[in-house]
Design a protein around this motif. Structure first.
Motif, PDB file in Angstrom:
ATOM      1  N   PHE A  47      -6.829 -18.700  -7.618  1.00 10.33           N
ATOM      2  CA  PHE A  47      -6.599 -18.816  -6.191  1.00 10.33           C
ATOM      3  C   PHE A  47      -5.289 -19.533  -6.008  1.00 10.33           C
ATOM      4  O   PHE A  47      -4.909 -20.367  -6.806  1.00 10.33           O
ATOM      5  CB  PHE A  47      -7.717 -19.614  -5.521  1.00 10.33           C
ATOM      6  CG  PHE A  47      -9.064 -19.001  -5.723  1.00 10.33           C
ATOM      7  CD1 PHE A  47      -9.380 -17.800  -5.112  1.00 10.33           C
ATOM      8  CD2 PHE A  47      -9.996 -19.620  -6.528  1.00 10.33           C
ATOM      9  CE1 PHE A  47     -10.626 -17.246  -5.295  1.00 10.33           C
ATOM     10  CE2 PHE A  47     -11.241 -19.056  -6.717  1.00 10.33           C
ATOM     11  CZ  PHE A  47     -11.561 -17.871  -6.106  1.00 10.33           C
ATOM     12  N   ARG A  48      -4.624 -19.236  -4.925  1.00  4.36           N
ATOM     13  CA  ARG A  48      -3.353 -19.898  -4.655  1.00  4.36           C
ATOM     14  C   ARG A  48      -3.641 -21.175  -3.888  1.00  4.36           C
ATOM     15  O   ARG A  48      -4.284 -21.156  -2.856  1.00  4.36           O
ATOM     16  CB  ARG A  48      -2.488 -18.949  -3.814  1.00  4.36           C
ATOM     17  CG  ARG A  48      -1.167 -19.529  -3.378  1.00  4.36           C
ATOM     18  CD  ARG A  48      -0.097 -19.231  -4.436  1.00  4.36           C
ATOM     19  NE  ARG A  48       1.201 -19.638  -3.935  1.00  4.36           N
ATOM     20  CZ  ARG A  48       1.658 -20.874  -4.071  1.00  4.36           C
ATOM     21  NH1 ARG A  48       0.952 -21.783  -4.686  1.00  4.36           N
ATOM     22  NH2 ARG A  48       2.841 -21.183  -3.594  1.00  4.36           N
ATOM     23  N   LEU A  49      -3.174 -22.287  -4.405  1.00  6.03           N
ATOM     24  CA  LEU A  49      -3.340 -23.549  -3.691  1.00  6.03           C
ATOM     25  C   LEU A  49      -2.067 -23.835  -2.925  1.00  6.03           C
ATOM     26  O   LEU A  49      -1.021 -24.042  -3.506  1.00  6.03           O
ATOM     27  CB  LEU A  49      -3.601 -24.687  -4.673  1.00  6.03           C
ATOM     28  CG  LEU A  49      -3.608 -26.075  -4.063  1.00  6.03           C
ATOM     29  CD1 LEU A  49      -4.757 -26.193  -3.079  1.00  6.03           C
ATOM     30  CD2 LEU A  49      -3.731 -27.126  -5.132  1.00  6.03           C
ATOM     31  N   SER A  50      -2.179 -23.797  -1.608  1.00  9.33           N
ATOM     32  CA  SER A  50      -1.001 -24.078  -0.812  1.00  9.33           C
ATOM     33  C   SER A  50      -0.842 -25.583  -0.691  1.00  9.33           C
ATOM     34  O   SER A  50      -1.743 -26.268  -0.238  1.00  9.33           O
ATOM     35  CB  SER A  50      -1.174 -23.457   0.566  1.00  9.33           C
ATOM     36  OG  SER A  50      -0.289 -24.070   1.446  1.00  9.33           O
ATOM     37  N   ASN A  93      -0.443 -24.969  -9.126  1.00 14.26           N
ATOM     38  CA  ASN A  93      -0.504 -23.981  -8.066  1.00 14.26           C
ATOM     39  C   ASN A  93      -1.584 -22.930  -8.259  1.00 14.26           C
ATOM     40  O   ASN A  93      -2.044 -22.349  -7.309  1.00 14.26           O
ATOM     41  CB  ASN A  93       0.850 -23.285  -7.942  1.00 14.26           C
ATOM     42  CG  ASN A  93       1.849 -24.187  -7.258  1.00 14.26           C
ATOM     43  OD1 ASN A  93       1.447 -25.126  -6.584  1.00 14.26           O
ATOM     44  ND2 ASN A  93       3.114 -23.923  -7.449  1.00 14.26           N
ATOM     45  N   PHE A  94      -1.968 -22.646  -9.467  1.00 14.81           N
ATOM     46  CA  PHE A  94      -2.913 -21.568  -9.701  1.00 14.81           C
ATOM     47  C   PHE A  94      -4.064 -22.101 -10.550  1.00 14.81           C
ATOM     48  O   PHE A  94      -3.937 -22.258 -11.745  1.00 14.81           O
ATOM     49  CB  PHE A  94      -2.228 -20.415 -10.447  1.00 14.81           C
ATOM     50  CG  PHE A  94      -1.171 -19.757  -9.615  1.00 14.81           C
ATOM     51  CD1 PHE A  94      -1.494 -18.733  -8.749  1.00 14.81           C
ATOM     52  CD2 PHE A  94       0.132 -20.184  -9.689  1.00 14.81           C
ATOM     53  CE1 PHE A  94      -0.517 -18.135  -7.975  1.00 14.81           C
ATOM     54  CE2 PHE A  94       1.112 -19.593  -8.920  1.00 14.81           C
ATOM     55  CZ  PHE A  94       0.791 -18.559  -8.057  1.00 14.81           C
ATOM     56  N   LEU A  95      -5.162 -22.421  -9.887  1.00 12.26           N
ATOM     57  CA  LEU A  95      -6.306 -22.957 -10.615  1.00 12.26           C
ATOM     58  C   LEU A  95      -7.572 -22.271 -10.125  1.00 12.26           C
ATOM     59  O   LEU A  95      -7.714 -21.980  -8.938  1.00 12.26           O
ATOM     60  CB  LEU A  95      -6.439 -24.468 -10.386  1.00 12.26           C
ATOM     61  CG  LEU A  95      -5.317 -25.358 -10.934  1.00 12.26           C
ATOM     62  CD1 LEU A  95      -5.513 -26.790 -10.466  1.00 12.26           C
ATOM     63  CD2 LEU A  95      -5.280 -25.321 -12.449  1.00 12.26           C
ATOM     64  N   SER A  96      -8.494 -22.017 -11.049  1.00 12.78           N
ATOM     65  CA  SER A  96      -9.785 -21.470 -10.656  1.00 12.78           C
ATOM     66  C   SER A  96     -10.642 -22.603 -10.088  1.00 12.78           C
ATOM     67  O   SER A  96     -10.321 -23.784 -10.250  1.00 12.78           O
ATOM     68  CB  SER A  96     -10.484 -20.849 -11.866  1.00 12.78           C
ATOM     69  OG  SER A  96     -10.815 -21.871 -12.777  1.00 12.78           O
ATOM     70  N   ASN A  97     -11.759 -22.251  -9.452  1.00 10.13           N
ATOM     71  CA  ASN A  97     -12.653 -23.286  -8.923  1.00 10.13           C
ATOM     72  C   ASN A  97     -13.154 -24.202 -10.029  1.00 10.13           C
ATOM     73  O   ASN A  97     -13.259 -25.410  -9.850  1.00 10.13           O
ATOM     74  CB  ASN A  97     -13.843 -22.634  -8.222  1.00 10.13           C
ATOM     75  CG  ASN A  97     -13.446 -22.113  -6.863  1.00 10.13           C
ATOM     76  OD1 ASN A  97     -12.392 -22.468  -6.353  1.00 10.13           O
ATOM     77  ND2 ASN A  97     -14.278 -21.261  -6.292  1.00 10.13           N
ATOM     78  N   GLU A  98     -13.487 -23.593 -11.169  1.00 12.87           N
ATOM     79  CA  GLU A  98     -13.983 -24.393 -12.291  1.00 12.87           C
ATOM     80  C   GLU A  98     -12.925 -25.417 -12.721  1.00 12.87           C
ATOM     81  O   GLU A  98     -13.224 -26.582 -12.986  1.00 12.87           O
ATOM     82  CB  GLU A  98     -14.310 -23.456 -13.449  1.00 12.87           C
ATOM     83  CG  GLU A  98     -14.995 -24.130 -14.615  1.00 12.87           C
ATOM     84  CD  GLU A  98     -14.953 -23.254 -15.857  1.00 12.87           C
ATOM     85  OE1 GLU A  98     -15.006 -23.816 -16.951  1.00 12.87           O
ATOM     86  OE2 GLU A  98     -14.850 -22.018 -15.725  1.00 12.87           O
ATOM     87  N   GLU A  99     -11.677 -24.964 -12.744  1.00 14.31           N
ATOM     88  CA  GLU A  99     -10.602 -25.870 -13.147  1.00 14.31           C
ATOM     89  C   GLU A  99     -10.399 -26.968 -12.103  1.00 14.31           C
ATOM     90  O   GLU A  99     -10.121 -28.116 -12.446  1.00 14.31           O
ATOM     91  CB  GLU A  99      -9.311 -25.084 -13.365  1.00 14.31           C
ATOM     92  CG  GLU A  99      -9.355 -24.270 -14.645  1.00 14.31           C
ATOM     93  CD  GLU A  99      -8.252 -23.231 -14.721  1.00 14.31           C
ATOM     94  OE1 GLU A  99      -7.868 -22.878 -15.841  1.00 14.31           O
ATOM     95  OE2 GLU A  99      -7.779 -22.762 -13.670  1.00 14.31           O
TER      96      GLU A  99
END
Ligand SMILES: CC(=O)SCCNC(=O)CCNC(=O)[C@H](O)C(C)(C)COP(=O)(O)OP(=O)(O)OC[C@H]1O[C@@H](n2cnc3c(N)ncnc32)[C@H](O)[C@@H]1OP(=O)(O)O
Length: 331
Positions: A47-50, A93-99
């Motif tokens: 997911f993109r974290l803004s 910037n790009f991390l999964s929910n688990e991460e």
């Protein structure tokens, strides 16, 4: 500090105009570039974290913080917004929910111990603490390699590149910092004091292969196993239990973050202080560099292994009775 680990892992960017000359790099036996941070882009379900968004203000379906389904709970929102504050000064910037959940656990991790001379708190390095960590590591590196002081700016430059690259490996690898608050209110060394205390030491942990360095030192450790490296304690603050507790904090965090019980580290054969510490903590030599590494102008190193005990519900005292310096007061 594991000078060899750092020297193998330092990875300056070739496009940077202030890059040290190739002569300097070959003098320090640096590895070719690694691209450790690229795994973040290649992993599935990102997911993109803004950096500007937050659960409370943004309806953006792109925010992983909102996608985690916590936007209706105020305490969860607060936790996520704290996490986001922390993240936005980094490049995660790009991390999964688990991460992201792992990142939250890392952010919350605290290891506290009472030493004879003060109290120690060990936690994850924040992005704005890169420079003080660079200073600590660079001075230790210069000391370990017996380099003249005029190397310090160059080493600092390289260590900074390295730390910034390693930051991108979070939550698969992390740098811990230890702060001491002195009982007498004074400073035991030359470092700066703030409300948390004086920066006393640092250590890096890699939890599994996605956080591993591309150019691991020899003898090579299994990439799937947790790995501890680049531990150092500020010189004036040594022999007070900080190093021991950095090691114990690393093991505690590994137990929380990884199911693999085998922890590896490297120790140079010439470094008797850390070697004593690791042996005392239950690490055993599993392999030693052959004499041929001397031809590469590298120190011979031991690869050491400890099998961590299975987690129990009981709180484990590190060194009960045997060492009054290391008294647990709660993690
Ligand atoms: C995996 C890696 O990162 S390897 C690289 C290790 N780092 C370095 O070598 C960098 C330079 N050295 C240092 O920064 C420090 O000396 C460290 C990190 C090795 C140890 O930190 P310290 O805070 O001084 O260790 P601490 O006080 O907790 O001592 C723990 C034990 O280590 C051993 N030890 C520490 N220093 C010494 C020494 N100078 N001589 C012999 N044994 C020592 C002892 O067994 C000691 O226990 P004790 O004090 O009860 O006898």
């Amino acid at each position: 500090m594991a000078a060899s680990t750092l020297s193998l892992a330092l990875t300056p960017s070739p496009s940077d105009p202030s890059l040290p000359s190739s002569r300097h790099r070959s003098l320090l036996f640096l590895s070719p570039l690694n691209h450790n941070h690229h795994f973040l882009l290649s992993h599935r379900s990102r997911f993109r974290l803004s950096p500007q968004s937050s659960c409370s203000s943004a309806s953006s379906s792109e925010s992983p913080l909102c996608l985690a389904g916590e936007s209706t709970s105020s305490s969860a929102s607060a936790a996520y917004s704290r996490l986001e504050d922390w993240l936005k000064t980094g490049n995660y910037n790009f991390l999964s929910n688990e991460e992201l959940l792992k990142l939250q656990s890392l952010q919350d991790f605290r290891y506290r111990r009472e030493l004879r001379t003060g109290s120690l708190c060990i936690r994850v390095m924040r992005p704005d603490e890169t420079d003080v960590t660079v200073k600590l590591l660079s001075e230790s590196f210069v000391e370990s390699m017996m380099l003249p002081d005029w190397y310090l700016p160059l080493i600092s430059y390289l260590v900074k590149q390295y730390l910034m690259e390693r930051r991108a490996a979070i939550p698969h690898a992390v740098t811990l910092l230890g702060f001491v608050k002195w009982k007498d209110g004074g400073s035991g060394g030359e470092g700066e004091d703030d409300e948390e205390g004086e920066l006393a030491g640092t250590v890096e942990i890699c939890f599994h292969k996605r956080g591993a360095n591309d150019s691991p030192p020899t003898p090579t450790a299994p990439k799937d196993s947790p790995y501890i490296c680049n531990m150092t304690v500020n010189k004036p603050l040594r022999r007070r239990g900080v190093g021991w507790n950095l090691l114990k904090a690393s093991e505690e965090l590994i137990s929380q973050m990884s199911f693999v019980r085998e922890v590896y580290l490297h120790c140079r054969m010439v470094d008797s202080a850390p070697f004593n510490m690791y042996m005392r903590a239950g690490y055993n030599v599993v392999k030693t560099d052959g004499i041929l590494v001397l031809l590469l102008l590298q120190s011979r190193k031991h690869l050491m292994l400890k099998k961590l005990p299975l987690p129990t519900n009981n709180v484990e005292l590190d060194m009960p009775g045997s060492d009054p310096e290391h008294v647990q007061v709660g993690a």
